[in-house]
Design an enzyme around this catalytic site. Structure first.
Site, PDB file in Angstrom:
ATOM      1  N   GLY A   1       0.791  -1.221   0.000  1.00 32.20           N
ATOM      2  CA  GLY A   1       0.000   0.000   0.000  1.00 32.20           C
ATOM      3  C   GLY A   1       0.823   1.271   0.000  1.00 32.20           C
TER       4      GLY A   1
ATOM      5  N   LEU B   1      -4.327  -7.392  -6.878  1.00 31.35           N
ATOM      6  CA  LEU B   1      -3.832  -8.476  -7.736  1.00 31.35           C
ATOM      7  C   LEU B   1      -4.907  -9.326  -8.398  1.00 31.35           C
ATOM      8  CD1 LEU B   1      -0.680  -9.621  -5.740  1.00 31.35           C
ATOM      9  CD2 LEU B   1      -0.838  -8.109  -7.719  1.00 31.35           C
TER      10      LEU B   1
ATOM     11  N   ASP C   1      -4.180  -5.769 -17.779  1.00 36.33           N
ATOM     12  CA  ASP C   1      -3.246  -4.792 -18.359  1.00 36.33           C
ATOM     13  C   ASP C   1      -3.539  -4.409 -19.818  1.00 36.33           C
ATOM     14  OD1 ASP C   1      -1.836  -4.947 -15.939  1.00 36.33           O
ATOM     15  OD2 ASP C   1      -0.652  -6.636 -16.667  1.00 36.33           O
TER      16      ASP C   1
ATOM     17  N   HIS D   1       0.591   0.080 -13.521  1.00 33.82           N
ATOM     18  CA  HIS D   1       1.402  -1.103 -13.822  1.00 33.82           C
ATOM     19  C   HIS D   1       2.872  -0.694 -13.842  1.00 33.82           C
ATOM     20  CE1 HIS D   1       2.122  -5.118 -15.371  1.00 33.82           C
ATOM     21  NE2 HIS D   1       3.030  -4.577 -16.154  1.00 33.82           N
TER      22      HIS D   1
ATOM     23  N   ASN E   1      -5.749   1.509 -13.116  1.00 33.62           N
ATOM     24  CA  ASN E   1      -4.701   0.694 -12.512  1.00 33.62           C
ATOM     25  C   ASN E   1      -3.341   1.315 -12.810  1.00 33.62           C
ATOM     26  OD1 ASN E   1      -3.502  -1.644 -11.287  1.00 33.62           O
ATOM     27  ND2 ASN E   1      -3.071  -2.454 -13.334  1.00 33.62           N
TER      28      ASN E   1
ATOM     29  N   GLU F   1       6.098   5.880  -9.591  1.00 31.06           N
ATOM     30  CA  GLU F   1       4.686   5.669  -9.234  1.00 31.06           C
ATOM     31  C   GLU F   1       4.261   6.696  -8.190  1.00 31.06           C
ATOM     32  OE1 GLU F   1       3.487   1.645  -8.481  1.00 31.06           O
ATOM     33  OE2 GLU F   1       5.108   0.833  -9.684  1.00 31.06           O
TER      34      GLU F   1
ATOM     35  N   ASN G   1       1.693   3.045  -2.607  1.00 34.80           N
ATOM     36  CA  ASN G   1       1.022   3.987  -3.510  1.00 34.80           C
ATOM     37  C   ASN G   1      -0.222   4.566  -2.849  1.00 34.80           C
ATOM     38  OD1 ASN G   1       2.179   4.261  -6.355  1.00 34.80           O
ATOM     39  ND2 ASN G   1       2.372   2.074  -5.962  1.00 34.80           N
TER      40      ASN G   1
HETATM   41  C1  GRF Z   1       3.291  -1.299  -7.620  1.00 32.92           C
HETATM   42  O1  GRF Z   1       4.516  -1.583  -8.206  1.00 32.92           O
HETATM   43  C2  GRF Z   1       2.211  -1.199  -8.680  1.00 32.92           C
HETATM   44  O2  GRF Z   1       2.665  -0.760  -9.901  1.00 32.92           O
HETATM   45  C3  GRF Z   1       1.755  -2.611  -8.813  1.00 32.92           C
HETATM   46  O3  GRF Z   1       1.841  -3.156  -7.532  1.00 32.92           O
HETATM   47  C4  GRF Z   1       2.815  -2.453  -6.750  1.00 32.92           C
HETATM   48  C5  GRF Z   1       2.116  -1.990  -5.517  1.00 32.92           C
HETATM   49  O4  GRF Z   1       2.994  -1.443  -4.590  1.00 32.92           O
HETATM   50  N1  GRF Z   1       0.452  -2.666  -9.443  1.00 32.92           N
HETATM   51  P1  GRF Z   1       2.405  -0.808  -3.246  1.00 32.92           P
HETATM   52  O5  GRF Z   1       1.523  -1.866  -2.601  1.00 32.92           O
HETATM   53  O6  GRF Z   1       1.639   0.405  -3.628  1.00 32.92           O
HETATM   54  O7  GRF Z   1       3.610  -0.513  -2.407  1.00 32.92           O
END
Ligand code: GRF
Length: 194
Positions: free
Chosen positions: A19, A91, A151, A110, A108, A180, A21
């Site tokens: 988490g 996921l 994707d 990626h 999403n 990100e 992001n």
């Molecule tokens: C990120 O690399 C994102 O691109 C992918 O999953 C990862 C999630 O990282 N979809 P976090 O849980 O936000 O640390």
């Protein structure tokens, strides 16, 4: 003034893992009155993202397989009436029911430059290992709409970074994760017209 007149934009985040992001987005909006993360939902009880969101007093809920099959997660999302559903390390495939309920409102992120290094099984370190093995000179991130295939939804934005100096998949992951954190919030804000 505009935020008093306008309606506050509501975002629901779906996450299965750490988490980081999600936390970046939440932190970026802590003092905002025009936008908020109204809930963080997960398919993994042990996801660190759930405890993280709770720490910010944000509704966080885990849904097991049975509950998801019964449509409980979709029911809650519908009740929450989000302007955007943001996947941040979620996921599982998104059910078509949800895609149909929220057309062009599910996005999403990626950790590679799609259409390369996407599709089933291409998540987490698998992506970065494949990029490293292929001796790519650059990698990056893709923010895209979610459709019924992994994707493959329309691309909204891409940002790249040079990885010529990277000596491992882990180093690529760290560089990409920084991208990100830098860009996901701003792209979401653009989509929300903020
Ligand atoms: C990120 O690399 C994102 O691109 C992918 O999953 C990862 C999630 O990282 N979809 P976090 O849980 O936000 O640390």
């Amino acid at each position: 003034m505009p935020q008093i007149l306008g309606k506050m934009k509501r975002v629901v985040i779906l996450a299965s893992g750490t988490g980081s992001n999600a936390e970046t987005i939440i932190k970026n909006w802590q003092d905002r009155e025009d936008v908020a993360v109204v809930a963080l939902l997960s398919n993994k009880e042990e996801a660190k993202a759930l405890a993280m969101a709770e720490g910010y007093d944000i509704m966080s809920r885990f849904f097991d397989r049975e509950e998801r099959k019964m449509g409980k997660m979709i029911d809650l999302i519908t009740q929450l009436n989000p302007d955007l559903i943001v996947l941040a390390g979620y996921l599982l495939k998104i059910p078509t029911t949800l895609i149909d309920l929220f057309p062009n409102k599910i996005i999403n992120i990626h950790p590679a430059l799609l259409p390369k290094y996407g599709g089933k099984g291409m998540y987490g370190m698998n992506v970065h290992e494949a990029v490293y093995e292929a001796d790519e000179k650059e990698s990056g991130i893709t923010i895209h709409y979610v459709n019924e295939n992994y994707d493959e939804g329309n691309i909204i934005a891409q940002f790249s970074c040079n990885i010529e100096e990277a000596n491992s998949a882990k180093e690529i992951q760290q560089k990409v994760l920084q991208l990100e954190h830098k860009h996901y919030t701003e792209v979401i804000e653009q989509l929300l017209d903020l």
